[in-house]
Write a protein that holds these residues in place. Sequence first.
Motif, mmCIF file in Angstrom:
data_model
loop_
_atom_site.group_PDB
_atom_site.id
_atom_site.type_symbol
_atom_site.label_atom_id
_atom_site.label_comp_id
_atom_site.label_asym_id
_atom_site.label_seq_id
_atom_site.Cartn_x
_atom_site.Cartn_y
_atom_site.Cartn_z
ATOM 1 N N ALA A 166 -6.925 13.364 -0.699
ATOM 2 C CA ALA A 166 -8.357 13.221 -0.995
ATOM 3 C C ALA A 166 -8.719 11.758 -1.227
ATOM 4 N N LEU A 167 -7.859 11.028 -1.914
ATOM 5 C CA LEU A 167 -8.120 9.608 -2.141
ATOM 6 C C LEU A 167 -8.080 8.823 -0.834
ATOM 7 N N GLN A 168 -7.123 9.136 -0.004
ATOM 8 C CA GLN A 168 -7.047 8.460 1.298
ATOM 9 C C GLN A 168 -8.303 8.730 2.124
ATOM 10 N N SER A 169 -8.725 9.990 2.150
ATOM 11 C CA SER A 169 -9.908 10.359 2.922
ATOM 12 C C SER A 169 -11.165 9.688 2.380
ATOM 13 N N ALA A 170 -11.265 9.618 1.055
ATOM 14 C CA ALA A 170 -12.473 9.073 0.433
ATOM 15 C C ALA A 170 -12.519 7.553 0.469
ATOM 16 N N TYR A 171 -11.364 6.894 0.347
ATOM 17 C CA TYR A 171 -11.373 5.452 0.086
ATOM 18 C C TYR A 171 -10.617 4.602 1.103
ATOM 19 N N SER A 172 -10.114 5.186 2.154
ATOM 20 C CA SER A 172 -9.340 4.386 3.115
ATOM 21 C C SER A 172 -10.173 3.286 3.764
ATOM 22 N N GLU A 173 -11.486 3.454 3.810
ATOM 23 C CA GLU A 173 -12.354 2.445 4.423
ATOM 24 C C GLU A 173 -12.937 1.468 3.406
ATOM 25 N N THR A 174 -12.545 1.597 2.143
ATOM 26 C CA THR A 174 -13.047 0.654 1.137
ATOM 27 C C THR A 174 -12.322 -0.678 1.265
ATOM 28 N N PRO A 175 -12.902 -1.736 0.701
ATOM 29 C CA PRO A 175 -12.293 -3.069 0.867
ATOM 30 C C PRO A 175 -10.896 -3.210 0.273
ATOM 31 N N PHE A 176 -10.557 -2.405 -0.762
ATOM 32 C CA PHE A 176 -9.328 -2.694 -1.497
ATOM 33 C C PHE A 176 -8.334 -1.535 -1.555
ATOM 34 N N PHE A 177 -8.578 -0.457 -0.799
ATOM 35 C CA PHE A 177 -7.653 0.681 -0.880
ATOM 36 C C PHE A 177 -6.243 0.280 -0.455
ATOM 37 N N GLU A 178 -6.108 -0.359 0.671
ATOM 38 C CA GLU A 178 -4.776 -0.729 1.156
ATOM 39 C C GLU A 178 -4.092 -1.720 0.206
ATOM 40 N N TYR A 179 -4.862 -2.548 -0.450
ATOM 41 C CA TYR A 179 -4.296 -3.552 -1.360
ATOM 42 C C TYR A 179 -3.642 -2.894 -2.568
ATOM 43 N N TYR A 180 -4.244 -1.799 -3.066
ATOM 44 C CA TYR A 180 -3.749 -1.163 -4.294
ATOM 45 C C TYR A 180 -2.960 0.124 -4.049
ATOM 46 N N ALA A 181 -2.914 0.594 -2.821
ATOM 47 C CA ALA A 181 -2.300 1.891 -2.538
ATOM 48 C C ALA A 181 -0.851 1.970 -3.011
ATOM 49 N N ASP A 182 -0.081 0.920 -2.804
ATOM 50 C CA ASP A 182 1.337 0.952 -3.187
ATOM 51 C C ASP A 182 1.523 1.014 -4.705
ATOM 52 N N ASP A 183 0.553 0.508 -5.455
ATOM 53 C CA ASP A 183 0.641 0.570 -6.919
ATOM 54 C C ASP A 183 0.351 1.978 -7.438
ATOM 55 N N LEU A 184 -0.447 2.723 -6.695
ATOM 56 C CA LEU A 184 -0.911 4.023 -7.178
ATOM 57 C C LEU A 184 -0.176 5.205 -6.565
ATOM 58 N N ARG A 185 0.372 5.019 -5.395
ATOM 59 C CA ARG A 185 1.046 6.126 -4.715
ATOM 60 C C ARG A 185 2.158 6.765 -5.561
ATOM 61 N N PRO A 186 2.937 6.005 -6.350
ATOM 62 C CA PRO A 186 3.998 6.634 -7.151
ATOM 63 C C PRO A 186 3.508 7.724 -8.096
ATOM 64 N N PHE A 187 2.266 7.653 -8.536
ATOM 65 C CA PHE A 187 1.751 8.700 -9.429
ATOM 66 C C PHE A 187 1.618 10.043 -8.710
ATOM 67 N N PHE A 188 1.630 10.005 -7.393
ATOM 68 C CA PHE A 188 1.492 11.231 -6.615
ATOM 69 C C PHE A 188 2.791 11.605 -5.905
ATOM 70 N N ASP A 189 3.809 10.784 -6.076
ATOM 71 C CA ASP A 189 5.134 11.081 -5.536
ATOM 72 C C ASP A 189 6.099 11.568 -6.607
ATOM 73 N N ARG A 190 5.992 10.965 -7.767
ATOM 74 C CA ARG A 190 6.920 11.282 -8.861
ATOM 75 C C ARG A 190 6.428 12.482 -9.672
ATOM 76 N N ARG A 191 7.365 13.287 -10.135
ATOM 77 C CA ARG A 191 7.004 14.430 -10.967
ATOM 78 C C ARG A 191 7.030 14.016 -12.437
ATOM 79 N N TYR A 192 5.915 14.154 -13.106
ATOM 80 C CA TYR A 192 5.816 13.919 -14.543
ATOM 81 C C TYR A 192 5.797 15.271 -15.255
ATOM 82 N N GLU A 193 6.429 15.329 -16.419
ATOM 83 C CA GLU A 193 6.493 16.603 -17.134
ATOM 84 C C GLU A 193 5.271 16.835 -18.019
ATOM 85 N N PHE A 194 4.870 15.811 -18.767
ATOM 86 C CA PHE A 194 3.804 15.986 -19.748
ATOM 87 C C PHE A 194 2.542 15.233 -19.333
#
Length: 208
Positions: A87-115
Amino acid sequence: MVLLSTTYFGPVQWYQKLNRAEETLIEAHENYCKQTYRNRCVIATANGPQALTVPVERPADTDLNHCPIRDLRISDHGRWRQLHWNALQSAYSETPFFEYYADDLRPFFDRRYEFLFDFNMEICETMCSLLDVQPKIRLTTEYVKHADISEDCMDFRDSIVPKHPRHDPSFTPRPYYQVFGTRHGFLPNLSVLDLLFNMGPEGIFLLQ
Protein backbone atom coordinates in the motif's frame (compact mmCIF):
# COMPACT_ATOMS: atom_id res chain seq x y z
CA MET A 1 5.82 18.43 28.96
CA VAL A 2 3.36 16.39 26.92
CA LEU A 3 1.82 12.99 27.57
CA LEU A 4 1.19 10.81 24.51
CA SER A 5 0.02 7.31 23.76
CA THR A 6 2.11 5.02 21.58
CA THR A 7 1.42 5.19 17.84
CA TYR A 8 2.00 3.21 14.64
CA PHE A 9 3.51 5.77 12.22
CA GLY A 10 1.49 8.40 14.07
CA PRO A 11 -0.09 11.49 12.52
CA VAL A 12 1.64 14.81 11.92
CA GLN A 13 -0.04 16.24 15.02
CA TRP A 14 1.56 13.57 17.24
CA TYR A 15 5.04 14.28 15.88
CA GLN A 16 4.48 18.01 16.20
CA LYS A 17 3.93 17.50 19.94
CA LEU A 18 7.07 15.39 20.11
CA ASN A 19 9.10 18.04 18.31
CA ARG A 20 7.82 21.02 20.28
CA ALA A 21 7.87 19.62 23.79
CA GLU A 22 10.83 20.04 26.10
CA GLU A 23 10.02 16.57 27.39
CA THR A 24 7.60 13.84 26.28
CA LEU A 25 6.07 11.08 28.35
CA ILE A 26 4.88 8.01 26.45
CA GLU A 27 2.12 6.15 28.29
CA ALA A 28 3.45 2.62 28.79
CA HIS A 29 0.92 1.33 31.33
CA GLU A 30 -2.48 2.03 29.83
CA ASN A 31 -4.81 -0.65 28.53
CA TYR A 32 -5.12 -1.10 24.78
CA CYS A 33 -7.86 0.92 23.11
CA LYS A 34 -9.40 -0.13 19.79
CA GLN A 35 -9.67 2.02 16.68
CA THR A 36 -6.91 4.45 17.63
CA TYR A 37 -3.49 5.39 16.30
CA ARG A 38 -1.92 2.87 18.67
CA ASN A 39 -2.06 0.31 15.87
CA ARG A 40 -3.40 2.33 12.96
CA CYS A 41 -2.15 4.99 10.57
CA VAL A 42 -3.84 6.83 7.71
CA ILE A 43 -2.16 7.42 4.36
CA ALA A 44 -3.16 9.19 1.14
CA THR A 45 -3.84 6.98 -1.87
CA ALA A 46 -5.09 7.62 -5.39
CA ASN A 47 -8.59 6.88 -4.09
CA GLY A 48 -8.32 9.05 -0.98
CA PRO A 49 -7.41 8.36 2.65
CA GLN A 50 -6.74 4.73 3.59
CA ALA A 51 -6.29 3.30 7.08
CA LEU A 52 -3.61 0.68 7.67
CA THR A 53 -4.16 -1.38 10.82
CA VAL A 54 -1.70 -3.69 12.57
CA PRO A 55 -3.64 -6.78 13.71
CA VAL A 56 -3.19 -7.70 17.35
CA GLU A 57 -3.76 -10.95 19.21
CA ARG A 58 -6.60 -11.29 21.64
CA PRO A 59 -5.09 -12.36 24.99
CA ALA A 60 -6.16 -15.78 26.18
CA ASP A 61 -7.18 -14.65 29.66
CA THR A 62 -8.77 -11.25 28.98
CA ASP A 63 -10.38 -9.13 26.28
CA LEU A 64 -8.42 -6.63 24.21
CA ASN A 65 -9.71 -3.55 26.04
CA HIS A 66 -8.27 -4.85 29.33
CA CYS A 67 -4.88 -5.86 27.93
CA PRO A 68 -1.92 -3.73 29.09
CA ILE A 69 -0.38 -2.06 26.06
CA ARG A 70 3.09 -3.42 26.88
CA ASP A 71 1.72 -6.99 26.77
CA LEU A 72 -0.17 -6.69 23.49
CA ARG A 73 1.24 -8.99 20.81
CA ILE A 74 1.19 -8.40 17.09
CA SER A 75 -0.67 -10.98 15.04
CA ASP A 76 0.68 -12.46 11.82
CA HIS A 77 -2.86 -12.78 10.50
CA GLY A 78 -3.54 -11.86 6.89
CA ARG A 79 -0.02 -11.08 5.61
CA TRP A 80 -0.49 -7.55 6.90
CA ARG A 81 3.20 -6.60 6.62
CA GLN A 82 3.25 -7.29 2.90
CA LEU A 83 -0.10 -5.58 2.42
CA HIS A 84 1.01 -2.46 4.28
CA TRP A 85 4.27 -2.21 2.34
CA ASN A 86 2.46 -2.75 -0.96
CA ALA A 87 0.00 0.00 0.00
CA LEU A 88 2.85 2.39 0.78
CA GLN A 89 4.57 1.60 -2.50
CA SER A 90 1.34 2.14 -4.43
CA ALA A 91 0.54 5.39 -2.63
CA TYR A 92 3.99 6.97 -2.47
CA SER A 93 6.25 5.51 -5.15
CA GLU A 94 5.83 8.69 -7.21
CA THR A 95 6.59 11.06 -4.33
CA PRO A 96 9.90 12.95 -4.32
CA PHE A 97 11.44 11.03 -1.41
CA PHE A 98 9.99 7.50 -1.32
CA GLU A 99 13.01 5.85 -2.91
CA TYR A 100 15.36 7.85 -0.67
CA TYR A 101 13.77 6.54 2.56
CA ALA A 102 12.47 3.14 1.45
CA ASP A 103 15.51 1.20 2.67
CA ASP A 104 15.19 2.76 6.14
CA LEU A 105 11.55 1.75 6.47
CA ARG A 106 11.33 -1.57 4.67
CA PRO A 107 12.75 -3.55 7.66
CA PHE A 108 9.63 -2.73 9.68
CA PHE A 109 7.66 -4.77 7.15
CA ASP A 110 10.18 -7.58 6.78
CA ARG A 111 11.05 -8.31 10.39
CA ARG A 112 8.62 -9.94 12.80
CA TYR A 113 8.08 -7.97 16.00
CA GLU A 114 6.37 -9.64 18.95
CA PHE A 115 4.98 -6.70 20.92
CA LEU A 116 3.15 -3.68 19.49
CA PHE A 117 4.63 -1.23 21.99
CA ASP A 118 8.23 -2.21 21.19
CA PHE A 119 7.45 -2.08 17.47
CA ASN A 120 6.01 1.43 17.77
CA MET A 121 8.94 2.71 19.82
CA GLU A 122 11.44 1.55 17.20
CA ILE A 123 9.33 3.20 14.52
CA CYS A 124 9.31 6.44 16.54
CA GLU A 125 13.08 6.35 16.92
CA THR A 126 13.59 5.83 13.19
CA MET A 127 11.11 8.53 12.16
CA CYS A 128 12.71 11.04 14.53
CA SER A 129 16.11 10.26 13.05
CA LEU A 130 14.88 10.67 9.47
CA LEU A 131 13.06 13.93 10.23
CA ASP A 132 15.80 15.30 12.50
CA VAL A 133 13.41 15.48 15.45
CA GLN A 134 15.42 15.29 18.67
CA PRO A 135 12.93 14.64 21.47
CA LYS A 136 13.54 13.91 25.12
CA ILE A 137 11.34 10.86 25.73
CA ARG A 138 10.56 9.01 28.94
CA LEU A 139 8.19 6.10 29.45
CA THR A 140 5.70 6.27 32.28
CA THR A 141 6.50 3.98 35.21
CA GLU A 142 2.80 3.51 36.02
CA TYR A 143 -0.51 4.55 34.51
CA VAL A 144 -0.94 8.30 34.79
CA LYS A 145 -4.45 9.13 35.97
CA HIS A 146 -6.00 12.35 34.71
CA ALA A 147 -6.35 13.61 38.28
CA ASP A 148 -2.63 13.18 38.88
CA ILE A 149 -1.43 15.18 35.89
CA SER A 150 0.42 18.32 36.86
CA GLU A 151 -0.38 21.74 35.42
CA ASP A 152 2.81 21.79 33.37
CA CYS A 153 1.87 18.57 31.53
CA MET A 154 -0.51 18.50 28.56
CA ASP A 155 -2.32 15.20 28.09
CA PHE A 156 -3.03 14.25 24.46
CA ARG A 157 -3.68 10.52 25.00
CA ASP A 158 -7.40 10.78 24.28
CA SER A 159 -7.44 13.78 21.96
CA ILE A 160 -5.18 12.70 19.07
CA VAL A 161 -7.53 10.06 17.67
CA PRO A 162 -8.75 9.07 14.18
CA LYS A 163 -12.44 9.67 14.91
CA HIS A 164 -13.78 12.82 16.57
CA PRO A 165 -10.45 14.34 17.65
CA ARG A 166 -10.68 17.03 20.28
CA HIS A 167 -10.02 20.62 19.35
CA ASP A 168 -6.35 21.43 19.73
CA PRO A 169 -5.64 25.17 19.56
CA SER A 170 -1.90 24.49 19.44
CA PHE A 171 -2.16 22.52 16.20
CA THR A 172 -3.23 23.97 12.86
CA PRO A 173 -2.53 21.70 9.87
CA ARG A 174 -0.17 23.49 7.51
CA PRO A 175 -0.62 22.50 3.85
CA TYR A 176 2.31 20.93 2.05
CA TYR A 177 2.82 19.22 -1.28
CA GLN A 178 0.97 15.90 -1.60
CA VAL A 179 1.29 13.74 -4.69
CA PHE A 180 -2.50 13.38 -5.03
CA GLY A 181 -3.24 16.93 -3.98
CA THR A 182 -4.61 17.96 -7.35
CA ARG A 183 -7.11 15.09 -7.16
CA HIS A 184 -8.27 15.26 -3.54
CA GLY A 185 -7.08 18.61 -2.27
CA PHE A 186 -4.86 18.79 0.80
CA LEU A 187 -5.53 15.99 3.29
CA PRO A 188 -4.52 17.17 6.79
CA ASN A 189 -2.95 15.26 9.65
CA LEU A 190 -2.16 12.04 7.85
CA SER A 191 0.55 9.65 8.97
CA VAL A 192 3.96 11.22 9.36
CA LEU A 193 4.96 8.93 6.49
CA ASP A 194 2.97 11.17 4.15
CA LEU A 195 4.97 14.17 5.31
CA LEU A 196 8.28 12.33 5.03
CA PHE A 197 7.73 10.94 1.54
CA ASN A 198 6.39 14.20 0.11
CA MET A 199 8.62 16.73 1.86
CA GLY A 200 11.75 14.84 2.92
CA PRO A 201 14.18 16.88 5.08
CA GLU A 202 11.89 19.90 4.90
CA GLY A 203 9.23 17.99 6.81
CA ILE A 204 10.73 19.19 10.09
CA PHE A 205 9.56 22.74 9.31
CA LEU A 206 5.94 21.53 9.29
CA LEU A 207 6.39 20.19 12.83
CA GLN A 208 7.35 23.50 14.39
